[in-house]
Design a protein around this motif. Structure first.
Motif, PDB file in Angstrom:
ATOM      1  N   HIS A   1     -65.462 -81.566  43.999  1.00  0.00           N
ATOM      2  CA  HIS A   1     -64.709 -80.459  43.396  1.00  0.00           C
ATOM      3  C   HIS A   1     -63.514 -80.101  44.287  1.00  0.00           C
ATOM      4  CE1 HIS A   1     -64.846 -76.684  40.777  1.00  0.00           C
ATOM      5  NE2 HIS A   1     -63.822 -76.522  41.576  1.00  0.00           N
ATOM      6  N   THR A   2     -63.782 -79.971  45.584  1.00  0.00           N
ATOM      7  CA  THR A   2     -62.695 -79.653  46.511  1.00  0.00           C
ATOM      8  C   THR A   2     -61.693 -80.801  46.585  1.00  0.00           C
ATOM      9  OG1 THR A   2     -64.324 -78.412  47.805  1.00  0.00           O
ATOM     10  CG2 THR A   2     -62.185 -78.837  48.842  1.00  0.00           C
ATOM     11  N   THR A   3     -62.179 -82.028  46.609  1.00  0.00           N
ATOM     12  CA  THR A   3     -61.300 -83.195  46.649  1.00  0.00           C
ATOM     13  C   THR A   3     -60.346 -83.207  45.464  1.00  0.00           C
ATOM     14  OG1 THR A   3     -63.008 -84.477  47.785  1.00  0.00           O
ATOM     15  CG2 THR A   3     -61.237 -85.716  46.725  1.00  0.00           C
ATOM     16  N   THR A   4     -60.851 -82.814  44.296  1.00  0.00           N
ATOM     17  CA  THR A   4     -60.020 -82.809  43.089  1.00  0.00           C
ATOM     18  C   THR A   4     -58.850 -81.849  43.234  1.00  0.00           C
ATOM     19  OG1 THR A   4     -61.961 -83.360  41.755  1.00  0.00           O
ATOM     20  CG2 THR A   4     -60.052 -82.493  40.582  1.00  0.00           C
ATOM     21  N   HIS A   5     -59.096 -80.672  43.821  1.00  0.00           N
ATOM     22  CA  HIS A   5     -58.001 -79.719  44.058  1.00  0.00           C
ATOM     23  C   HIS A   5     -56.930 -80.325  44.966  1.00  0.00           C
ATOM     24  CE1 HIS A   5     -59.542 -76.256  41.990  1.00  0.00           C
ATOM     25  NE2 HIS A   5     -60.674 -76.267  42.649  1.00  0.00           N
ATOM     26  N   ILE A   6     -57.375 -80.995  46.022  1.00  0.00           N
ATOM     27  CA  ILE A   6     -56.419 -81.588  46.969  1.00  0.00           C
ATOM     28  C   ILE A   6     -55.628 -82.706  46.287  1.00  0.00           C
ATOM     29  CG2 ILE A   6     -56.194 -82.786  49.180  1.00  0.00           C
ATOM     30  CD1 ILE A   6     -58.820 -81.435  50.041  1.00  0.00           C
ATOM     31  N   MET A   7     -56.320 -83.540  45.507  1.00  0.00           N
ATOM     32  CA  MET A   7     -55.647 -84.625  44.801  1.00  0.00           C
ATOM     33  C   MET A   7     -54.620 -84.087  43.809  1.00  0.00           C
ATOM     34  SD  MET A   7     -57.328 -87.699  42.498  1.00  0.00           S
ATOM     35  CE  MET A   7     -58.188 -86.540  41.438  1.00  0.00           C
ATOM     36  N   TYR A   8     -54.966 -82.995  43.134  1.00  0.00           N
ATOM     37  CA  TYR A   8     -54.047 -82.385  42.168  1.00  0.00           C
ATOM     38  C   TYR A   8     -52.738 -82.002  42.860  1.00  0.00           C
ATOM     39  CZ  TYR A   8     -52.699 -79.103  38.386  1.00  0.00           C
ATOM     40  OH  TYR A   8     -52.057 -78.445  37.378  1.00  0.00           O
ATOM     41  N   LYS A   9     -52.841 -81.345  44.009  1.00  0.00           N
ATOM     42  CA  LYS A   9     -51.634 -80.951  44.736  1.00  0.00           C
ATOM     43  C   LYS A   9     -50.868 -82.190  45.210  1.00  0.00           C
ATOM     44  CE  LYS A   9     -48.614 -78.500  47.022  1.00  0.00           C
ATOM     45  NZ  LYS A   9     -48.989 -77.593  48.121  1.00  0.00           N
ATOM     46  N   ALA A  10     -51.589 -83.201  45.672  1.00  0.00           N
ATOM     47  CA  ALA A  10     -50.925 -84.422  46.144  1.00  0.00           C
ATOM     48  C   ALA A  10     -50.165 -85.105  45.009  1.00  0.00           C
ATOM     49  CB  ALA A  10     -51.956 -85.371  46.751  1.00  0.00           C
ATOM     50  N   LEU A  11     -50.734 -85.118  43.813  1.00  0.00           N
ATOM     51  CA  LEU A  11     -50.054 -85.721  42.662  1.00  0.00           C
ATOM     52  C   LEU A  11     -48.761 -84.993  42.340  1.00  0.00           C
ATOM     53  CD1 LEU A  11     -53.145 -86.413  40.368  1.00  0.00           C
ATOM     54  CD2 LEU A  11     -51.567 -88.155  41.239  1.00  0.00           C
ATOM     55  N   ARG A  12     -48.778 -83.656  42.449  1.00  0.00           N
ATOM     56  CA  ARG A  12     -47.557 -82.888  42.184  1.00  0.00           C
ATOM     57  C   ARG A  12     -46.498 -83.163  43.254  1.00  0.00           C
ATOM     58  NH1 ARG A  12     -47.528 -78.759  38.623  1.00  0.00           N
ATOM     59  NH2 ARG A  12     -46.227 -77.433  39.960  1.00  0.00           N
ATOM     60  N   ILE A  13     -46.938 -83.375  44.484  1.00  0.00           N
ATOM     61  CA  ILE A  13     -45.993 -83.689  45.561  1.00  0.00           C
ATOM     62  C   ILE A  13     -45.348 -85.055  45.313  1.00  0.00           C
ATOM     63  CG2 ILE A  13     -45.813 -84.266  48.024  1.00  0.00           C
ATOM     64  CD1 ILE A  13     -48.010 -82.172  48.537  1.00  0.00           C
ATOM     65  N   VAL A  14     -46.170 -86.045  44.921  1.00  0.00           N
ATOM     66  CA  VAL A  14     -45.688 -87.418  44.781  1.00  0.00           C
ATOM     67  C   VAL A  14     -44.941 -87.638  43.466  1.00  0.00           C
ATOM     68  CG1 VAL A  14     -46.404 -89.842  44.615  1.00  0.00           C
ATOM     69  CG2 VAL A  14     -47.487 -88.323  46.292  1.00  0.00           C
ATOM     70  N   LEU A  15     -45.488 -87.091  42.368  1.00  0.00           N
ATOM     71  CA  LEU A  15     -44.935 -87.389  41.044  1.00  0.00           C
ATOM     72  C   LEU A  15     -43.993 -86.319  40.516  1.00  0.00           C
ATOM     73  CD1 LEU A  15     -48.144 -88.784  39.274  1.00  0.00           C
ATOM     74  CD2 LEU A  15     -46.365 -90.062  40.477  1.00  0.00           C
ATOM     75  N   GLY A  16     -44.162 -85.081  40.967  1.00  0.00           N
ATOM     76  CA  GLY A  16     -43.290 -84.011  40.508  1.00  0.00           C
ATOM     77  C   GLY A  16     -44.054 -82.816  39.957  1.00  0.00           C
ATOM     78  N   ASP A  17     -43.345 -81.690  39.822  1.00  0.00           N
ATOM     79  CA  ASP A  17     -43.965 -80.444  39.387  1.00  0.00           C
ATOM     80  C   ASP A  17     -44.351 -80.436  37.910  1.00  0.00           C
ATOM     81  OD1 ASP A  17     -43.751 -79.452  41.904  1.00  0.00           O
ATOM     82  OD2 ASP A  17     -41.913 -78.299  41.528  1.00  0.00           O
ATOM     83  N   HIS A  18     -43.960 -81.467  37.181  1.00  0.00           N
ATOM     84  CA  HIS A  18     -44.350 -81.520  35.767  1.00  0.00           C
ATOM     85  C   HIS A  18     -45.832 -81.829  35.594  1.00  0.00           C
ATOM     86  CE1 HIS A  18     -43.789 -85.747  36.834  1.00  0.00           C
ATOM     87  NE2 HIS A  18     -44.650 -86.019  35.857  1.00  0.00           N
ATOM     88  N   VAL A  19     -46.475 -82.329  36.640  1.00  0.00           N
ATOM     89  CA  VAL A  19     -47.878 -82.739  36.543  1.00  0.00           C
ATOM     90  C   VAL A  19     -48.761 -81.510  36.321  1.00  0.00           C
ATOM     91  CG1 VAL A  19     -49.838 -83.686  37.823  1.00  0.00           C
ATOM     92  CG2 VAL A  19     -47.605 -84.827  37.910  1.00  0.00           C
ATOM     93  N   GLU A  20     -49.553 -81.549  35.256  1.00  0.00           N
ATOM     94  CA  GLU A  20     -50.512 -80.486  34.952  1.00  0.00           C
ATOM     95  C   GLU A  20     -51.864 -81.129  34.665  1.00  0.00           C
ATOM     96  OE1 GLU A  20     -50.193 -77.273  34.936  1.00  0.00           O
ATOM     97  OE2 GLU A  20     -48.024 -76.928  34.981  1.00  0.00           O
ATOM     98  N   GLN A  21     -52.923 -80.458  35.098  1.00  0.00           N
ATOM     99  CA  GLN A  21     -54.263 -80.953  34.812  1.00  0.00           C
ATOM    100  C   GLN A  21     -54.532 -80.910  33.309  1.00  0.00           C
ATOM    101  OE1 GLN A  21     -57.441 -79.102  37.009  1.00  0.00           O
ATOM    102  NE2 GLN A  21     -58.978 -79.620  35.471  1.00  0.00           N
ATOM    103  N   ARG A  22     -55.125 -82.000  32.791  1.00  0.00           N
ATOM    104  CA  ARG A  22     -55.495 -82.059  31.381  1.00  0.00           C
ATOM    105  C   ARG A  22     -56.982 -82.347  31.189  1.00  0.00           C
ATOM    106  NH1 ARG A  22     -51.362 -79.804  30.938  1.00  0.00           N
ATOM    107  NH2 ARG A  22     -49.616 -80.282  29.535  1.00  0.00           N
ATOM    108  N   GLY A  23     -57.725 -82.295  32.265  1.00  0.00           N
ATOM    109  CA  GLY A  23     -59.164 -82.512  32.155  1.00  0.00           C
ATOM    110  C   GLY A  23     -59.708 -83.094  33.440  1.00  0.00           C
TER     111      GLY A  23
END
Length: 625
Positions: free
Chosen positions: A481-503
Motif C-alpha cells: 500500500h505504501t509502495t503504491t503511494h511512492i510509485m504514484y508520485k514517481a510516475l508523476r515526476i517521470v511522466l508528468g502531472d497529467h498522471v492520475e490514478q485510475r485503479g
C-alpha cells in the motif's frame, strides 16, 4: 411489515441494547485500494475489528448499503441483487456469543414476527488437526433458545456442503459444518488463515421457504447449505475468537462480534416469499413497469428484476458521487445502467425508463436515506442523459452487426456487440440466424472468456453471503500500500502531472496500478521510476498522518483519488518530514512507519510489467523482490 419497518425496528432494537447507531458509509471506498466498492457491512469498520478504538464506543449498529458487481450477471433469479442493505451490529471486545445469538433470534421472532419453526442455524464443526474445537457453545445457546419456544432442536453433524447433499436433514434444526461454511478469516478456510490474523467460527441463520422448492433429483438431499432455494441465508454471526500464530490458534484477549443480515432477505421471509423482488423497496417499480408495458411480471420476470435492481444500484452510486464512464467505478455504473435499459428494450420500453423509476426508488428510501430524494432531480438528469446516449448505441449496435459480421458470428463479435453497444447476446444469435449467417461452434466459450476478462475490471469484494470482506492488512499488504503511494508520485515526476490514478489492486505477490497516460512507457522511464522509488526506500523517510478538515487538506496540495467523494474530515498521509513532505495523499491507510521498512531483507522495487489496460489507461504490475 415493510422492509422500511424492519430496518427501523432493527436499529431501535439494538440501540435499546446499548448500541450507537452510525451512518452508512459511502459505496465508494476512500482507504481500501483492493476493491472498488463497499461490498459488506463490516468493510468500513475494518480498523476497529483489528483493534483501533471506535469513536462511538464498543457497540455500534447500522444498515450499510452494499454493491457486489460480480453478481451482475446473476441478477434475474429470485435472490441475487447487485445492490443490497446489510443490517449489522458489532461488539469490539464487549459482548459475545450468548448475547449476540439471543438478540438476533429475538429480533427475528419477536420484532419481525417470523415463525421460529422455519428458522435453522449452523455452527462450526471444529478442526482437530488445527486444534480448534467444535463450537459447542453456540450450538448449546441455539438449543436453549429453540426450547424456550417449544421446539426440540436436534443437533446434526454434516461436514461439507457436499456431504449434506448426501445425508440430508436427519431431523436436525442445528447443523455442524466445516470451515467451508462456518469458519471466518479474511483469507478463507482454516488452513489459509494468515499468521497474526483474527479469525473464528461463525453461526449462520437460514429461513425455510418450504419443501416444495426443493428438487432432490437435481440438488441432492435438502439441508440449509444446499443450493436448491428452499433455504435462504438471512444472517451470519462471526465470532472473532482466535488469532493464528506460528504454533496454532490462540484465544484473542478481546473477542469481537461481526454480525450481518440481509435486509431484503429478512423482508422476503416476512412475506413468506423467496422472491426478494416482491418486498416494499423494489415491488413498486415492478408495478410501474407492468403499468407502462401492459406485460405481466410472471411472463417477463427476469427483465423486470434486472431493471429494478440495476437502477436502484445506479441511483445510490450517483448519490455517492459516481458518474457513468469507461473507467473504474463509472464503468460499473455504466454497465448497470446499460443492462437495465437493454432489458427495458425487451419490454418495448423505448424511452424514459430512468425518469419513470427514479422517483419511485427515491420515495422508497426517503425517510432513511434522504440524500436520494434531496438529489432526485440531479440523479434523474444524469441517468436520463446516459439512457439517451445508450439508446443511440443500441441502434449503432445493429449497424455494427451489419458491417462487421459477414460470413460467421464469433464469440468476439458477440462480446463486442454486448459490451460496447449493449446488444443482447440472444439478439445477436437470433440476428445471425435471420440473416443466414453461420454462428461459430465455439462462440459461447469464446464469449465467456471475453466476459471473464471484463469481469476482472469490475470485480469488487470477494463473493460470499454475509461472510464479510475484511481486506488484508497484514505486513506485506501494508508494505505494498505504501509502495503504491511512492510509485504514484514517481510516475508523476517521470511522466508528468497529467498522471492520475485510475485503479489499484494489491495481493501478497504484487501491486497493480492503473493510470492515465497516452502511450507505452519507455524502458528508460520505467528504470527512472524504479530508481526514484528505491531512493525513497533507501532514504528511510518517515510516514505519518493527521486528520484534517477536507478543505484544509486539499489546500495543502494533498492528492485525492479520481472519483472519490469525501466527508467533512479526511486523513492525510505524509511521506517525508511534515514541514517538507515528499508526497501527501488523502488515504485511510494502512502504511509502514518509515519507507526503509520496504527494503527489509534487501528487497528492491521492480516493475514487472507495463501494459495497456484500456484506451488511454496504462497498467503497471510491480513488486518488492
Amino acid at each position: 411489515m415493510t422492509a422500511q419497518d424492519i430496518r427501523k425496528r432493527y436499529l431501535e432494537f439494538m440501540e435499546a441494547r446499548g448500541h450507537k447507531v452510525i451512518d452508512r458509509a459511502s459505496l465508494v471506498l476512500h482507504d481500501d485500494p483492493t476493491t472498488l466498492f463497499t461490498g459488506s457491512g463490516m468493510q468500513p469498520l475494518m480498523p476497529y475489528l483489528l483493534g483501533e478504538p471506535h469513536p462511538d464506543g464498543e457497540r455500534v449498529v447500522d444498515s450499510q448499503t452494499c454493491i457486489r458487481a460480480q453478481d451482475m450477471d446473476e441478477v434475474g433469479d429470485n435472490s441475487h441483487t447487485t445492490f443490497f442493505e446489510m443490517l449489522g451490529n458489532w461488539s469490539f471486545g464487549d459482548y459475545f456469543k450468548k448475547d449476540q445469538i439471543r438478540w438476533f433470534f429475538e429480533f427475528l421472532v419477536d420484532e419481525v414476527g417470523l415463525d421460529p419453526s422455519k428458522i435453522y442455524a449452523t455452527c462450526f464443526i471444529g478442526d482437530e488437526d488445527a486444534g480448534v474445537p467444535r463450537d459447542e457453545e453456540s450450538a448449546a445457546i441455539w438449543v436453549e433458545l429453540f426450547k424456550e419456544r417449544g421446539i426440540e432442536a436436534k443437533v446434526v453433524e454434516i461436514g461439507s456442503s457436499d456431504d449434506g447433499d448426501k445425508v440430508g436433514m436427519q431431523g436436525g434444526r442445528i447443523f455442524y459444518y466445516d470451515d467451508g461454511e462456518n469458519w471466518w478469516s479474511r483469507a478463507g478456510g482454516i488452513d489459509k488463515t494468515p499468521a497474526g490474523d483474527p479469525c473464528g467460527p461463525d453461526s449462520e441463520v437460514f429461513y425455510d421457504f418450504g419443501e416444495e422448492l426443493h428438487d432432490e433429483a437435481r440438488w441432492g438431499k435438502a439441508h440449509p447449505a444446499n443450493d436448491s432455494g428452499r433455504f435462504m441465508e438471512i444472517g451470519n454471526q462471526v465470532f472473532m475468537q482466535y488469532k493464528r500464530t506460528e504454533g496454532g490458534f490462540e484465544d484473542l484477549p478481546a473477542q469481537n462480534v461481526d454480525f450481518g443480515a440481509g435486509l431484503e432477505r429478512i423482508a422476503a421471509a416476512k412475506l413468506q416469499s423467496p422472491d426478494v423482488f416482491k418486498i416494499s423497496l423494489m415491488w413498486p417499480v415492478i408495478v410501474k413497469l407492468v403499468e407502462l408495458t401492459g406485460k405481466s411480471y410472471e411472463e417477463h420476470t427476469e427483465s423486470m428484476r434486472v431493471i429494478v435492481d440495476h437502477l436502484r444500484a445506479s441511483m445510490f452510486l450517483a448519490v455517492d458521487g459516481v458518474i457513468p464512464s469507461n473507467k473504474e467505478h463509472g464503468y460499473v455504473m455504466r454497465r448497470l445502467m446499460r443492462r437495465a435499459i437493454r432489458f427495458a428494450f425487451d419490454l418495448d420500453l423505448d424511452k424514459d425508463v430512468c425518469a419513470q423509476a427514479v422517483p419511485i426508488i427515491a420515495e422508497a428510501y426517503r425517510d432513511d436515506y434522504p440524500e436520494l430524494a434531496e438529489n432526485e432531480a440531479a440523479i434523474t438528469k444524469l441517468m436520463h442523459k446516459e439512457e439517451q446516449v445508450f439508446r443511440q448505441t443500441l441502434r449503432a449496435g445493429v449497424r455494427m452487426f451489419e458491417k462487421d459480421v459477414k460470413d460467421q458470428l464469433t464469440g468476439e463479435n458477440v462480446f463486442k456487440l454486448y459490451d460496447t453497444y449493449g446488444f443482447p447476446v440472444e439478439l445477436s444469435i437470433e440476428e445471425a440466424k435471420m440473416r443466414g449467417i453461420k454462428v461459430s461452434d465455439s462462440w459461447e466459450p469464446d464469449f465467456q472468456e471475453c466476459m471473464e476478462q471484463q469481469r476482472e475490471r469490475s470485480r469488487t469484494a470477494d463473493k460470499g453471503d454475509f461472510k464479510g470482506g475484511l481486506a488484508a492488512r497484514d505486513e506485506i499488504h501494508t508494505k505494498y500500500h505504501t509502495t503504491t503511494h511512492i510509485m504514484y508520485k514517481a510516475l508523476r515526476i517521470v511522466l508528468g502531472d497529467h498522471v492520475e490514478q485510475r485503479g489499484s489492486n494489491i495481493t501478497h505477490e504484487r501491486t497493480r496500478f492503473d493510470f492515465n497516460h497516452p502511450e507505452r512507457m519507455t524502458d528508460e522511464q520505467k528504470a527512472e521510476v524504479e530508481r526514484i522509488v528505491n531512493e525513497v526506500i533507501d532514504n528511510d523517510l518517515p510516514v505519518s498522518f493527521k486528520e484534517m478538515p477536507t478543505p484544509d487538506a486539499l489546500a495543502t496540495g494533498a492528492r485525492g483519488h479520481f472519483g472519490d467523494k469525501y466527508g467533512d474530515t479526511v486523513i492525510v498521509y505524509i511521506i517525508g518530514p511534515e514541514e517538507e513532505p515528499w508526497t501527501m495523499e488523502l488515504c485511510g491507510g494502512p502504511h509502514v512507519e518509515r519507507t526503509g521498512k520496504l527494503g527489509d531483507d534487501g528487497k528492491r522495487f521492480k516493475i514487472l510489467k507495463e501494459q495497456s489496460s484500456s484506451a488511454g489507461i496504462r497498467r503497471i504490475k510491480a513488486a518488492l523482490v
